[in-house]
Structure formats: C-alpha cells, structure tokens
Design an enzyme around this catalytic site. Sequence first.
Site, PDB file in Angstrom:
ATOM      1  CE  LYS A   1      -3.065   2.935   2.500  1.00  0.00           C
ATOM      2  NZ  LYS A   1      -2.349   4.333   2.335  1.00  0.00           N
TER       3      LYS A   1
ATOM      4  CD  GLU B   1      12.733   3.859   7.586  1.00  0.00           C
ATOM      5  OE1 GLU B   1      12.589   4.919   7.829  1.00  0.00           O
ATOM      6  OE2 GLU B   1      12.824   3.403   6.495  1.00  0.00           O
TER       7      GLU B   1
ATOM      8  CB  CYS C   1      12.193   8.793   8.641  1.00  0.00           C
ATOM      9  SG  CYS C   1      12.900   7.690   7.540  1.00  0.00           S
TER      10      CYS C   1
ATOM     11  CD  GLU D   1      10.242  12.284  11.910  1.00  0.00           C
ATOM     12  OE1 GLU D   1      10.967  12.002  10.827  1.00  0.00           O
ATOM     13  OE2 GLU D   1       8.941  11.605  12.051  1.00  0.00           O
TER      14      GLU D   1
END
Length: 459
Positions: free
Chosen positions: A156, A230, A264, A362
């Site tokens: 996906k 991850e 990331c 982040e």
Amino acid sequence: MSTFPAIDPATGQAFAEVVEMDAEQIAAVVDAAAAAYRTSHEWRFPVNRAQALRRLRELLAEHAEELARTETRDTGKPLAQARADVAVSTRYLDFYAGACDKLEGRSIPLGPETVDFTVREPWGVCGQIIPWNYPLQMITRVAAPALAGGNAVVLKPSELASQTPLRWAELAVQAGIPEGMVGIVTGHGQAGAALVQHPEIAHVTFVGSAATGTIVAKAAAERLVPVELELGGKSPNVVFADADLERVVPAVVKALIQNAGQSCSAGSRLLVQREIHDELVTRVAAAFAGLSIGPGLEDPDLGPVVAPQQLQRALSMIETARTDGARVVTGGGAPEAFPDRWYVEPTLITEVTPDMEIFTEEVFGPVLAVTAFDDEAAAVTLANDSPYGLVAGVWTSDLSTAHRVAGAIRAGQVFVNTYGVAGGVEIPFGGMKRSGYGRGKGMDAIWAYTQVKNICIAL
C-alpha cells in the site's frame, strides 16, 4: 468505483485519479497474491527470481525519465532528486537479483548417525505499507528483497503518492514476475488496516510515523505476524571544533533539504561545539540564502512540501520555536514568490534547548535546529536526548573522538565525516527507540523476509 485525486504539490492541481479500494477489493488483491505464491512453482527457484529482478531493473532504466517526472509531479521533489531515486532503485534491483542464490543454510554436526541442516524459506505473502516521500525508492527497497526471498508482495503506497508504485507493479509483470505476485492496494488509512488484518498476510513492513507504526504493530501482534518498523527520526549532526567546515557545511545543507526536509533520516538537528558555533551558523545561513526554490519539474534545490497540512505543520513548529525563545536566523516562513502554494523557506533556528518541541519532534520540512555544546560528554548527551534514534553524523578530525562518540550515540546508523552514502543500498538501515525495529537494505533485509527451518535426518 470511488476515487480521489493525485495532487501535484507544485500547483495544487490534480493530475490523476487513484482508486479508493474497499476491504473487498483489497482482499481480492491479497488472495491473488496468495494464489500466485502457491501456484507459481518456477518462482521457487532463485535463478528465476534473479532473472526477473534483473529484467525489472532494465525496465526501470528504460523508463527512467518517465518515472522521475511522475515522481516529481506526485511528491514535489526536484527533478534531479527524482532521477537519483530512479538510479538508486535500479541499484536495489541489482543487489537483490544477485542475492537470490546467496540464501544458504548451514549444517550442524550431531554425530555420524544424524544429518542436521538449516534452510531459509519465504514467509508467504508480505504486506508492506510505505510513505509518500520516496515512493519509487521505497517500493523497490522493500519489495525487491521480499521477492528475492521468494515471497509475494502486496503493498500500500501513501494516498499522497501512489503513481510510481502503480507503474512499478506494471513493469514487474512485464519483467516476468508472475501475475499477482506483486499487488498494489490504494486508499487512505483504512486500506492499510484492511491489508494488515487479512489472514493471508504472513509478514508486515511499515515505514511511516511512530504513531501509526504503533497501531500497525498492535494489529500484527494480534495475529502473531512478524513486523518490521522504520519510523521517524530527529537525527543530529554533531560537529566538533576540529572538524573541516568546508566538508561540514554542504553535507549539513544536503542532509536537511533533500526532499524539502521530508525524510525520516533528515539531519534536522545541528549540535555544534561552542568554539565554532557562530562561524558554522554564519556559513550555513549563507548556504541557505543561496538555495533556489521552485516547482520540482524546474529542478530547483528545494521544491514544495507535499501537502497543505505539511506546510501548516512546519510553519506552526517554527512559530512555536520562536515563542519558546529560539532565534530564527534565516527563513522562517513561506516564500513570497509562491503565495497560496506549499513552500517553506530553508529555515535555520539557533538557541534551541532540549526542552523545546523543535529539538525533539520531527518537522518534516526544511528546518534546522542548532544547539551548542561544550565538550564530548555534553555532545553525546544531546545527541541521545531524543525519543528517536535513526541516523547521526559525527564530524571531527580526531579518530579517537569519532570512535567513542559513534559508539555512544544510540542510532541505527552513524556516519563519520559524511552523512549518507548515495542511497546506502548495501548497508543495514533502521532505528532504535521510537525510530522502530528491524533492518532494511543490504543482506539484513532479505534475511528478514525469510525464516529459518531446521531439518534433522536420522541415517
């Protein structure tokens, strides 16, 4: 059939339609993958898998410009970066085509009347959920080792960037990968949930946020399905006073602005020894000021962020940093040249302390938080003072310092006097702490997509 638009971040306009698949449609894709896995007997032979992956590599190379332009329209990234993503994807296929016949077992001596040995076998159908920032690289990175290990794959992509994964799957069939062995399911979050919960899914890989990763891990745990995660990162570049700033500055800038900071592994924290703090900040600010900004197809240094919600997140976090007492040296807003579009100026923020949101969370935008340190112990403390542990960089001319600090930082990858290695296809990649668990890339990935069986024979 329900659809939703694929939006070009540079214009805000739709350029394609994507199917919003329901649970029944997703089940049909998974069932087709399971049928292909069970009936495609030729796929069990490593040489056949290797040949198909090599043909797919050639098809990606033949369609490189088409794929790069599609990637740029779907994600907003500069065209040069999209072209680099295609090149890295071909390297993944080269690597895993060569790894297919390297999945050897071992013999275990139990005595003259017994033969005992191990073999590596595929899990079956692997469910994979990837983010929007590197869709072409990411499908290749996770699907290629799974296929090399003999599995089927149902993937996906993000609802924000589905076009190149859909094209990849078409090329996979042309390459000779059996029909159904690679399936793509499209849609929003419910599509990912339906995929993970399907009883034929035997292994799950998720790349994305820590919050969603937690949900995926819980769903996989309920079915006792192994999962690789991850997740996010707040990666530091740690710069000591004896570092070569001529090398540091371009690396720090590239580590941040790649894909408009939407990575990331972005080097979004800059930890600088106090003696050189002001000089390094001045140099980085000057480098930021020289960056070009514009639509990805015009190939600037910095393209737009992927969606309006990402723009608002970045601008909100910059404003919170100001309120918290940090100082915005350069950037800090949306460029005037692109009103009503999704661009963020490359932003350098100093006087950042560990209690600030900009230090710990982040942004997923081109925003660099700078913190000064006095000595090695303080540098390690600051580097580790984050819920994440994905990547770090250490910059020093002293080998002993580099060795100690690299060993002390809790991150899945630590680079010394560099940051990243052109895709890092061959080296294991993954995180510690809230950055997840499991390792992708290199041989670690293909081992993760296989399981060990022991066979014991009495003579």
